[in-house]
Scaffold this motif. Structure first.
Motif, PDB file in Angstrom:
ATOM      1  N   ALA A 136       0.814  -1.209   0.000  1.00  0.00           N
ATOM      2  CA  ALA A 136       0.000   0.000   0.000  1.00  0.00           C
ATOM      3  C   ALA A 136       0.852   1.265   0.000  1.00  0.00           C
ATOM      4  N   PHE A 195      -7.970   1.833   6.711  1.00  0.00           N
ATOM      5  CA  PHE A 195      -7.370   1.005   5.658  1.00  0.00           C
ATOM      6  C   PHE A 195      -7.332  -0.462   6.086  1.00  0.00           C
ATOM      7  N   ARG A 199      -8.975  -3.712   4.364  1.00  0.00           N
ATOM      8  CA  ARG A 199      -8.066  -4.731   3.816  1.00  0.00           C
ATOM      9  C   ARG A 199      -8.182  -6.062   4.535  1.00  0.00           C
TER      10      ARG A 199
END
Length: 204
Positions: A136, A195, A199
């Motif tokens: 990322a 995030f 994820r």
């Protein structure tokens, strides 16, 4: 495929008996294992959620797509991301012992039982999370592994043992670890938690 009609069907009574026995065994094992899992998991959930007052953001029961197993607890603090396993060994002594092989490092011994495999399991999750952050574009975010023993007996003079780079500590030590200082501000922590929540989906 065509069935062979000459083959006799299995006797319903025997099948039912077998399935009943299997269900009984499964229920027994679940009843035996559940208290240990529930107590340690709930204790660390409560601890990490309470650490929100110190700027720590937590996620629980996350799975890594494409991989087996799950991550029990994640904490995002100023010092980075923490991968945490909770263990319950009531009144068991916890110590680090050197192995016979100087190159093999130390063993984690709990109640006389070698549990270094648990340390390595956390280390593997740490590596997986690090790879996710690298992909990322976040390679500089520190990822730390910890094993929290909710009822184990660490030496009174020791707040935090380390085995193969992983922290081994009691609940009070875990709070101090995840709430420690670091470079991540509150907005960074919020963004990082969002995030990771996307994820790493919740495990059902």
């Amino acid at each position: 495929m065509v069935e062979d009609l000459s083959m006799p069907a299995p006797a319903p009574r025997r099948r039912a008996g077998l399935f009943t026995r299997l269900l009984t065994v499964r229920a027994f094992r679940t009843q035996q294992a559940q208290p240990r899992v529930t107590k340690s998991h709930a204790a660390v959930c409560t601890l990490l959620d309470a650490a929100a007052a110190k700027g720590v953001l937590a996620l629980h029961n996350r799975r890594v797509p494409g991989r087996r197993g799950r991550i029990e607890h994640l904490a995002v603090g100023a010092g980075g991301v923490y991968v945490i396993d909770a263990l319950h060994f009531k009144n068991a002594s916890i110590e680090v012992r050197p192995t016979d092989d100087p190159e093999a490092g130390d063993d984690l011994v709990v109640g006389g039982r070698v549990l270094t495999s648990a340390v390595r399991a956390v280390a593997q999750r740490v590596e997986v999370l690090h790879l996710i952050l690298v992909a990322a574009g976040l390679p500089d975010v520190p990822v730390t592994g910890a094993l929290c023993f909710v009822d184990g007996l660490l030496p009174l003079s020791v707040a935090d043992l380390q085995v193969e780079g992983m922290h081994v500590l009691r609940p009070s030590g875990l709070t101090a670890l995840v709430a420690g200082p670091g470079p991540l501000g509150s907005q960074h922590r919020e963004t990082l938690r969002e995030f990771l929540a996307i994820r790493l989906p919740a495990s059902t």
